[in-house]
Design a protein around this motif. Structure first.
Motif, mmCIF file in Angstrom:
data_model
loop_
_atom_site.group_PDB
_atom_site.id
_atom_site.type_symbol
_atom_site.label_atom_id
_atom_site.label_comp_id
_atom_site.label_asym_id
_atom_site.label_seq_id
_atom_site.Cartn_x
_atom_site.Cartn_y
_atom_site.Cartn_z
ATOM 1 N N GLY A 1 -4.716 2.044 -3.254
ATOM 2 C CA GLY A 1 -3.451 2.265 -2.568
ATOM 3 C C GLY A 1 -2.316 1.360 -3.004
ATOM 4 N N PHE A 2 -2.556 0.424 -3.916
ATOM 5 C CA PHE A 2 -1.450 -0.443 -4.308
ATOM 6 C C PHE A 2 -0.391 0.323 -5.116
ATOM 7 N N PHE A 3 -0.821 1.398 -5.754
ATOM 8 C CA PHE A 3 0.124 2.231 -6.489
ATOM 9 C C PHE A 3 -0.185 3.687 -6.199
ATOM 10 N N SER A 4 0.838 4.536 -6.276
ATOM 11 C CA SER A 4 0.568 5.948 -6.065
ATOM 12 C C SER A 4 0.398 6.632 -7.410
ATOM 13 N N VAL A 5 -0.105 7.853 -7.369
ATOM 14 C CA VAL A 5 -0.399 8.553 -8.622
ATOM 15 C C VAL A 5 0.849 9.203 -9.220
ATOM 16 N N PHE A 6 1.997 9.071 -8.536
ATOM 17 C CA PHE A 6 3.173 9.783 -9.004
ATOM 18 C C PHE A 6 4.024 8.919 -9.928
ATOM 19 N N ASN A 7 4.072 9.310 -11.142
ATOM 20 C CA ASN A 7 4.854 8.630 -12.162
ATOM 21 C C ASN A 7 6.319 9.053 -11.982
ATOM 22 N N ALA A 8 7.146 8.107 -11.616
ATOM 23 C CA ALA A 8 8.528 8.430 -11.239
ATOM 24 C C ALA A 8 9.294 9.139 -12.357
ATOM 25 N N ASP A 9 8.935 8.891 -13.592
ATOM 26 C CA ASP A 9 9.659 9.512 -14.702
ATOM 27 C C ASP A 9 9.443 11.019 -14.799
ATOM 28 N N ALA A 10 8.354 11.498 -14.220
ATOM 29 C CA ALA A 10 8.038 12.920 -14.344
ATOM 30 C C ALA A 10 8.498 13.700 -13.120
ATOM 31 N N ILE A 11 9.060 12.985 -12.140
ATOM 32 C CA ILE A 11 9.373 13.634 -10.864
ATOM 33 C C ILE A 11 10.852 13.942 -10.735
ATOM 34 N N ASN B 1 0.809 -1.208 0.000
ATOM 35 C CA ASN B 1 0.000 0.000 0.000
ATOM 36 C C ASN B 1 0.846 1.262 0.000
ATOM 37 N N SER B 2 0.433 2.248 -0.766
ATOM 38 C CA SER B 2 1.205 3.481 -0.838
ATOM 39 C C SER B 2 0.744 4.511 0.196
ATOM 40 N N GLY B 3 -0.312 4.223 0.918
ATOM 41 C CA GLY B 3 -0.772 5.131 1.976
ATOM 42 C C GLY B 3 0.257 5.168 3.096
ATOM 43 N N PHE B 4 0.391 6.305 3.746
ATOM 44 C CA PHE B 4 1.379 6.351 4.818
ATOM 45 C C PHE B 4 0.901 7.156 6.010
ATOM 46 N N TYR B 5 1.448 6.792 7.147
ATOM 47 C CA TYR B 5 1.102 7.431 8.406
ATOM 48 C C TYR B 5 2.374 8.033 8.979
ATOM 49 N N VAL B 6 2.307 9.279 9.383
ATOM 50 C CA VAL B 6 3.494 9.930 9.915
ATOM 51 C C VAL B 6 3.285 10.278 11.380
ATOM 52 N N ARG B 7 4.141 9.748 12.195
ATOM 53 C CA ARG B 7 4.126 10.030 13.641
ATOM 54 C C ARG B 7 2.716 9.996 14.228
ATOM 55 N N GLY B 8 2.032 8.922 13.970
ATOM 56 C CA GLY B 8 0.725 8.725 14.592
ATOM 57 C C GLY B 8 -0.413 9.487 13.955
ATOM 58 N N GLY B 9 -0.155 10.153 12.841
ATOM 59 C CA GLY B 9 -1.219 10.901 12.163
ATOM 60 C C GLY B 9 -1.869 10.050 11.091
ATOM 61 N N GLY B 10 -3.110 10.348 10.793
ATOM 62 C CA GLY B 10 -3.837 9.602 9.770
ATOM 63 C C GLY B 10 -3.397 9.982 8.372
ATOM 64 N N PRO B 11 -3.818 9.205 7.377
ATOM 65 C CA PRO B 11 -3.418 9.498 5.994
ATOM 66 C C PRO B 11 -3.953 10.844 5.489
ATOM 67 N N ASP B 12 -5.045 11.312 6.085
ATOM 68 C CA ASP B 12 -5.584 12.610 5.653
ATOM 69 C C ASP B 12 -4.803 13.766 6.259
#
Lengths: 313, 785
Positions: free
Chosen positions: B192-202, B162-173
């Protein structure tokens, strides 16, 4: 909405073509049984109160465990607004076999089960305390000194305009029962649908999603359909495979359409949601909305039924 | 308006206090080969051991007393640039850094050795280099920055694949995800299996998980700032890749050499196309399929020495269709984001940099189902119009002042449904939309108080207003609507505001050791309410209303930073404590259909949360052998009056231990080998503990909220990247990854199967664990010419 979750699950499995499943052991501590109250009163019928207790989640349920879940010896009473009556305890093994069909029709359990398992209910033969339209009834349970109480009201009868059978899409002889309904104006009405195929079903069966209220349909004329519910844990040939959920040409179906009060609706809706969610790991646990005080799970519900017969052709 | 004037006045006011023989050297740092600006390059004055880094637009500015200096510019993977300067007047210097791999034949072992780690006031701030990310093992061959940031300490993945992430106890939102300054509301494809960021454009990815600077706001937990490439302004270039599930193609080149360039990058999955011929025409499922695609574009134009213009856009969609002819059941679910941002950089002087941004951001979800003559539609979304002006002022080398204003107009469309049966339309209520104004102003200064003590202090003031048109349903005690309050267009309904002080400080023990501390207070006015245990595209964004108060967090962090061996190794230990208020959850017993004909906020309940822990990080940034080890020990819990009887419970992603190891070995010019290992405590879950029988069916009684744990999650992945011999014209690489090398059956979910009949005495319950991905090889071929 359920179909939505179904689709979501399908989608997840669609991409997860190589998922794997295995049985695991989970250590869940044994906890004490909670009081479960399944009780109702219908217009013209005796009150029925079934008391039982919950058991550990993984406990294997054989017949004696099941029978031991019934709570015996509680003091159960009904107040009809003018007087109070203590209910008597009747168990299926202690009444003559000839009376089993009568008990079966009151409690919605098939005769064979009643004969096989010692099924216990609290009720009364005093017709003063049988259901009457428009009246409110108070249920009191004294179990081991703890008091549990609830009140329900028998709402006026509401009947369907017409009913018919319609073959579904290209399913040949299989279909659903349809109804035209003019919902009475004024918010706060709620209903429950049951159906029974004469000669095939032992009792009236409520399909999943059997309850609805008038939040979206208040005062409207509309038609709707119900699929066929199946008896709990049924393994009958027509409850498995592709014919499950369908009525069939040639069936004679009696539809029982009940008016119920709002707390009854809220409980039944949360109960049905929980039963249909059972095993769905993506849905969060449903909180059952009991209408009984004192921490018991369950409901005390007033019903008022109308009956229609549909010949499927 | 007064605030605005004040902002313009600051620089002139400060001139007075520093107006003796000082001069400014400023400019842009770029990649010599492609003309791409370099973000975060080190610009350093050797004589005084002080420096700065280029900003998001590659700009730097240093003001010093008159004198002779040596300017050193460095950036990882590029040759160091050194120039002697005689600073007797203001100077502009545009620096083009040369790619190291082109100029030297051997792999360079001594690269940029930065002491940024110990010298800056940054805490919990991490950057990812896309080239490094691309050599790491990729799930199904899809390089995914969101999965790479999950390997950093303090960042937790939300589950298998999953590409969703939690930072220091905070929710994904609570993560602010920015793509070229546009907010991306749903960064996930396919649940969430893939993120919307196409690595080639970043080009660049920066994560801030604590000590959030004042220019960012609106979210509690983190900022993920993603910058797209500008496009090669030297020559036309085609880049692409073929992977197991998708293909990518990127075109970039100059519109006008050295002045203007463009980039267009697309990606599409093709499982549906590949499967199509194998689904027989007669199959009842014909017409069922799934795909997603992304399209990134960017144009930039250097208008003058002082002005630059950027236009960037992103458009992505997931499309799922399900067709079951037999049941006459058909479903179409499209969803996705669209963002556009326009930016104008302007230099008022060599010391005052301005960026003006206009952003449009849109997220839509819709669900349409039909069965014979019954039709059901559900749709939701959020749309933002955003304008902001940000200034950076560099009065002298000791100060870096940022200030700006920000305004957003939000339109929220949470779960609207319509249903009809033949001609009869069901009464699902009016279309519900929420309109809101959000605004903020901030100022911060990053400055040296003494040689040892550097402080970044700032404050942000934020404001939020919910406005009409809006219908508020008034409820009776059993939850039925008895009245409706109607607000007209633009009528103010409710508003909130808050001061958000931010401060971080660095105390330098010596050149290799420092102690840092940070204090951050954040307000969040938009909320994501989720009914399900997994992130679904149906989760709807909600504004703050009369009922929903803004979320507020206060975070304290302290850390020790140490570099070894001439900055060859970096390490840090950070301790944090975070307190969160007004968190949002659905009430217990809320059902998905309750959203219909209802104010969504009536279904919500509010509570607080806290998270604390320690994060350990050890990194080797240079050499043939690079990588890092991260370990987080943390606790996260929630307290809601109406959930779990008011008792505090662990958050679902309360993770006691979370560790990751990332290793990359550059064997030669041609071969790179990487390995990743992750370990995480199992998710907290609620399980049934008792059951009872009701109407002959089995019903569950659940444990306290999140009382149980799933088994621990761990996994190792490896990858090999083979770079084909580069020629001037053509280069290619082949990446081969193996996901879950030792085939661990990680738990994805647990469910319970009931068998047998209660009344026949054969009833049995068993627990089943479902695992998603076993050992899974994938390959990816990339080319560039």
């Amino acid at each position: 909405m359920k179909q939505f979750y179904f689709v979501v699950l399908t989608l997840i499995f669609f991409i997860v073509f190589i998922s794997c499943e295995r049985e695991i052991n989970i250590n869940i501590p044994d906890t004490e049984g909670r009081l479960i109250v399944e009780s109702y009163i219908e217009d013209g019928k005796p009150p029925i109160v079934i008391l039982s207790k919950s058991i550990g989640y993984f406990k294997y349920t054989d017949q004696s465990t099941f029978e031991s879940m019934f709570i015996r010896g509680a003091i159960v009473s009904i107040n009809n607004g003018t007087s109070k009556e203590n209910l008597i305890e009747i168990c299926s093994r202690s009444i003559p076999d000839s009376l089993l069909p009568v008990l079966a029709s009151f409690i919605g359990v098939d005769v064979n089960t009643l004969a096989a398992v010692n099924f216990c209910v609290y009720t009364t033969l005093n017709t003063q305390f049988w259901g009457q339209e428009g009246k409110s009834y108070k249920l009191s349970i004294n179990y081991l000194g703890d008091i549990y109480e609830a009140v329900t009201t028998i709402k006026p009868k509401v009947s369907l305009d017409s009913l018919w059978f319609e073959v579904f899409a290209d399913r040949d002889s299989l279909g659903f029962i349809w109804a035209n309904f003019s919902e009475p104006a004024g918010l706060g009405n709620a209903y429950r649908w049951y159906a029974m195929r004469l000669g095939k079903d032992a009792n009236f069966i409520a399909p999943f999603g059997s309850v609805f209220d008038d939040k979206f349909i208040d005062g409207r004329n509309f038609r709707f359909a119900y699929n066929r519910g199946s008896a709990p844990n049924s393994t009958a040939p027509d409850d498995t495979g592709s014919v499950a959920g369908f009525f069939k040409k040639g069936d004679t179906v009696v539809v029982k359409f009940c008016s119920i009060d709002y707390p009854t609706f809220e409980f039944l809706r949360s109960y049905e949601a929980e039963v249909s969610n059972n095993g769905n790991p993506f849905a969060s646990p449903t909180t059952i909305k009991s209408n009984i005080s004192g921490g018991a799970i369950g409901y005390w519900g007033g019903y008022n039924a109308t009956f229609d017969t549909v010949i499927c052709k | 308006m007064k605030i605005f004037l004040f902002f313009f006045i600051i620089p002139f006011y400060s001139f007075l206090s520093f107006s003796q023989n000082k001069f400014t050297i400023s400019g842009y740092v770029k990649d010599a080969k492609s003309g791409e600006i370099l973000i975060g390059a080190n610009v350093y004055i050797k004589e005084i051991l002080k420096g700065t880094t280029t900003n998001q637009y590659g700009f730097f500015s240093i003001t010093l007393p008159e004198g002779k200096y040596t300017l050193v510019v460095s950036f990882l993977g590029f040759e160091e640039f050194t120039q002697k300067i005689d600073l007797s007047k203001d100077q502009r210097l545009n620096i083009n850094l040369k790619d190291k791999s082109i100029t030297t034949k051997e792999v360079v072992i001594t690269g940029e050795r930065s002491d940024k780690n110990t010298q800056s006031t940054d805490m919990g701030r991490m950057e990812l280099e896309m080239e490094k990310v691309k050599t790491l093992p990729a799930f199904m061959g899809e390089v995914d920055v969101l999965k790479t940031i999950q390997l950093l300490p303090g960042v937790q993945s939300s589950g298998e694949g999953n590409s969703g992430f939690y930072v220091r106890g905070g929710g994904p939102d609570q993560n602010l995800i920015l793509l070229d300054e546009a907010v991306v509301y749903n960064a996930a494809h396919l649940f969430g299996f893939f993120s919307v960021f196409n690595a080639d454009a970043i080009k660049n990815v920066e994560l801030i998980k604590g000590g959030m600077p004042a220019q960012y706001g609106g979210r509690l937990a983190s900022v993920l700032d993603i910058s797209m490439k500008e496009g090669n302004n030297q020559h036309f270039q085609v880049e692409g890749g073929i992977g197991v599930i998708s293909s990518r193609l990127t075109l970039q080149g100059p519109i006008k050499k050295d002045k203007a360039s463009f980039i267009v990058s697309g990606r599409r999955t093709y499982a549906d196309i590949l499967a199509e011929p194998f689904i027989p025409e007669k199959s009842i499922f014909k017409g069922t399929g799934y795909y997603f695609y992304d399209l990134n574009t960017k144009l930039n134009y250097i208008l003058s020495d002082r002005d630059r213009l950027f236009v960037s856009g992103y458009f992505g969609r997931d499309v799922f269709s399900y067709n079951n002819k037999k049941a006459g059941f058909k479903v179409d679910i499209p969803w996705g984001n669209a963002t556009t941002s326009m930016r104008w950089n302007h230099l008022f002087s060599d010391k005052l940099f301005m960026n003006t941004t206009l952003v449009f951001s849109d997220y839509k979800f819709s669900f349409g189902a039909s069965q014979s003559d019954f039709e059901f539609k559900l749709y939701s979304g959020i749309q933002d119009w955003n304008a902001k002006v940000d200034f950076t002022y560099f009065p002298n080398i000791r100060h870096n002042i940022k200030y700006g204003i920000n305004y957003t107009f939000h339109t929220f469309v949470p779960s609207n449904a319509s249903a009809k049966q033949g001609d009869v339309e069901f009464d699902t209520g009016k279309i519900k939309k929420y309109f809101a104004n959000e605004a903020a102003a901030y100022i911060s200064d990053d400055f040296d108080l003494t040689d040892r003590l550097r402080i970044n202090a700032g404050v942000r003031f934020s404001y939020f207003q919910h406005i009409g048109p809006f219908d508020r349903y008034v409820k009776n005690e059993i939850g039925q609507t008895i009245d409706t309050i109607i607000y007209s267009k633009n009528q103010p309904i409710t508003d909130y505001n808050g001061w958000e002080p931010r401060a971080s400080l660095r105390f330098k023990i010596n050149s290799n050791n420092s102690i840092k501390a940070a204090y951050t207070r954040n307000y969040q006015y938009v909320h994501l309410a989720s009914l399900s245990a997994i992130a679904l595209p149906t989760d709807t964004w909600m504004p703050s209303t009369e009922i929903v108060q803004p979320q507020v967090s206060t975070q304290y962090a302290i850390g020790y930073f140490k570099n070894f061996k001439d900055n060859m190794y970096e390490s840090s230990v950070e301790l944090y404590y975070k307190d969160m208020k007004n968190l949002v959850e659905y009430k217990e017993g809320a059902l998905p259909e309750d959203n219909i004909k209802e104010n969504l906020d009536h279904l919500l309940t509010f509570g607080s949360g806290e998270s604390y822990g320690a994060e350990f990080f050890f990194k080797k940034a240079q050499g043939k052998f690079t990588g890092w080890i991260g370990y987080t020990l943390s606790w996260t819990n929630r307290t809601f009056l109406e959930i779990n009887n008011g008792e505090t419970f662990p958050a679902r992603y309360d993770r006691r231990h979370d560790a990751s190891v990332v290793l990359t070995y550059n064997m030669s010019d041609k071969w790179t080998v990487s390995a990743v290992f992750v370990y995480g405590t199992g998710n907290a879950i609620t399980l049934p503990i008792e059951r009872y029988f009701f109407e002959g069916r089995v019903v569950n009684i659940y444990s306290k909220r999140n009382e149980f744990r799933m088994p621990a999650y761990h996994r190792a992945d490896i990858s090999v990247t083979w770079n084909h011999k580069k020629t001037e014209k053509f280069e290619s690489s082949f990446n081969f990854s193996i996901y879950n090398v030792y085939n661990r059956y990680n738990p994805y979910f647990i469910y319970f199967a009931n068998e047998g009949d209660v009344t026949k005495g054969t009833f049995k319950v068993s627990a089943k664990q479902v695992s998603l991905f076993p050992i899974l090889p994938s390959a990816n071929w990339n080319f560039k010419f």
